[in-house]
Scaffold this motif. Sequence first.
Motif, PDB file in Angstrom:
ATOM      1  N   GLU A   1      38.097  40.405  35.960  1.00 56.86           N
ATOM      2  CA  GLU A   1      39.478  40.309  35.209  1.00 56.86           C
ATOM      3  C   GLU A   1      40.056  39.108  36.001  1.00 56.86           C
ATOM      4  O   GLU A   1      41.223  38.612  35.590  1.00 56.86           O
ATOM      5  N   ARG A   2      39.531  38.316  37.025  1.00 56.57           N
ATOM      6  CA  ARG A   2      39.812  37.035  37.635  1.00 56.57           C
ATOM      7  C   ARG A   2      38.531  36.280  37.941  1.00 56.57           C
ATOM      8  O   ARG A   2      37.703  36.722  38.007  1.00 56.57           O
ATOM      9  N   VAL A   3      38.848  34.949  37.777  1.00 56.43           N
ATOM     10  CA  VAL A   3      37.616  34.120  38.043  1.00 56.43           C
ATOM     11  C   VAL A   3      38.392  32.914  38.859  1.00 56.43           C
ATOM     12  O   VAL A   3      39.350  32.369  38.467  1.00 56.43           O
ATOM     13  N   VAL A   4      37.548  32.419  39.738  1.00 57.53           N
ATOM     14  CA  VAL A   4      37.817  31.239  40.654  1.00 57.53           C
ATOM     15  C   VAL A   4      36.810  30.267  40.473  1.00 57.53           C
ATOM     16  O   VAL A   4      35.472  30.715  40.872  1.00 57.53           O
TER      17      VAL A   4
ATOM     18  N   THR B   1      37.070  40.195  40.866  1.00 63.40           N
ATOM     19  CA  THR B   1      37.011  38.679  40.809  1.00 63.40           C
ATOM     20  C   THR B   1      35.756  38.252  40.884  1.00 63.40           C
ATOM     21  O   THR B   1      35.005  38.576  41.740  1.00 63.40           O
ATOM     22  N   LEU B   2      35.595  37.221  40.183  1.00 61.61           N
ATOM     23  CA  LEU B   2      34.137  36.409  39.979  1.00 61.61           C
ATOM     24  C   LEU B   2      34.727  35.204  40.688  1.00 61.61           C
ATOM     25  O   LEU B   2      35.554  34.521  40.150  1.00 61.61           O
ATOM     26  N   VAL B   3      33.619  34.744  41.686  1.00 62.36           N
ATOM     27  CA  VAL B   3      34.074  33.390  42.319  1.00 62.36           C
ATOM     28  C   VAL B   3      32.683  32.522  41.857  1.00 62.36           C
ATOM     29  O   VAL B   3      31.652  33.045  41.798  1.00 62.36           O
TER      30      VAL B   3
ATOM     31  N   ALA C   1      35.435  39.809  46.919  1.00 66.44           N
ATOM     32  CA  ALA C   1      34.976  39.341  45.406  1.00 66.44           C
ATOM     33  C   ALA C   1      33.964  40.104  44.992  1.00 66.44           C
ATOM     34  O   ALA C   1      33.182  40.600  45.818  1.00 66.44           O
ATOM     35  N   ALA C   2      34.099  40.645  43.704  1.00 62.68           N
ATOM     36  CA  ALA C   2      32.948  41.159  43.029  1.00 62.68           C
ATOM     37  C   ALA C   2      31.726  40.472  43.230  1.00 62.68           C
ATOM     38  O   ALA C   2      30.605  41.204  43.220  1.00 62.68           O
TER      39      ALA C   2
END
Length: 393
Positions: free
Chosen positions: A229-232, A280-282, A309-310
């Motif tokens: 749901e989030r990516v950095v 979150t995916l980094v 983070a996931a």
Amino acid sequence: MREPLATLGLSAAQIEDRGARFTAREIAQQPQVWPEVARLVAGDAALGGFLKRLRADPALRVVLTGAGTSAFIGECLAPALARSAVRVEAIATTDIVASPDTWLAPRAPTLLISFARSGNSPESVAAVQLAEECLAQCAHLIVTCNAQGELYRRSHAMRDTHALLLPEALNDQSFAMTSSFTGMLLAAASAFGVARSDDGGVAALSALAAHVLHGWMPKLLELVRTEFERVVYLGSNELKGLGRESALKMLELSDGRVVAAADSPLGFRHGPKTILNDRTLVVMFMSNDAYTRRYEMDLLQELRREAVAASVVAISNREDLPVHRDTLVLGDRPAAPGALNDLELCLPYVVFAQSLAMLRSLSLGLSPDQPNAAGTVNRVVQGVSIHPFPRSR
């Protein structure tokens, strides 16, 4: 209209039925069109003379400009040009138009390099006009993909201007810019000699991008299945600008349903790291610069050790990282240290981000060619009023 092709792990029928005709094609075509771009620049003798004359002035200020994705081309280029002793700044047209007297230095001889897919954005046209009005000595290099665009049409009547029109295939028809981004980036990098532009060098970059499109597809699909749901995106120097473009691609193609951010590896600890959670995916774009890479490896190890983070994916062109399931090494024969510079790495690296954004868009039930069904965001920006600039203030 050309028929859709099977690519990015999807059949031609899936691409057509799910509204990804243009996006899929424009991502997949990049390894094939980059050599065309390099040959176009190499064959433009007038461009070479134009830049040589301007760069002979040691006081020359180069301003790289554009809006949105086109602005991020400048952010990727600026560090490489600065290393080649060019006085350079990347300033978005949206900033120039909002405050011309802040960003335009009237007495500095200036080369304004405008990047524009369509050349029809109101800010793109206005920034060029403001530069003409406010600067005593201004030359223009216009890099665009649209022969019918307002910026390209105007260039023919402008003083001290060279327009570089890229192949029509790069005039992306999708909502999001993909091949137009890499095409304009490669064109400018080639013109300034800060990226390889010989046949063999460009073929090598194309081969790396093809490796992403084919060899990394299982990993891309695996990441999409996590429903992050989030990516950095994290990157240094040229790769920081690429991180901003990659984050924008995810925001655009997910219609804002995936929160996307970008930062430098060192800057990330100073507050932005709070974005991390178990959804979150980094993605870390690893530099090929040995010194810069040490800082990146410190953060990579920290993020994986903390396991907030996931997933923490490291994309690298070298094999010196600890073995990990979320490390992706670019190419069948990774480069020796320093063999590719970070500006060159932007090209294959961004293909990963573009592909991830398109596949996540599809997983959300969206149509990548037009993900914003409400029509509040458009391929060419709308709703912008350009107000007269009071020269006397």
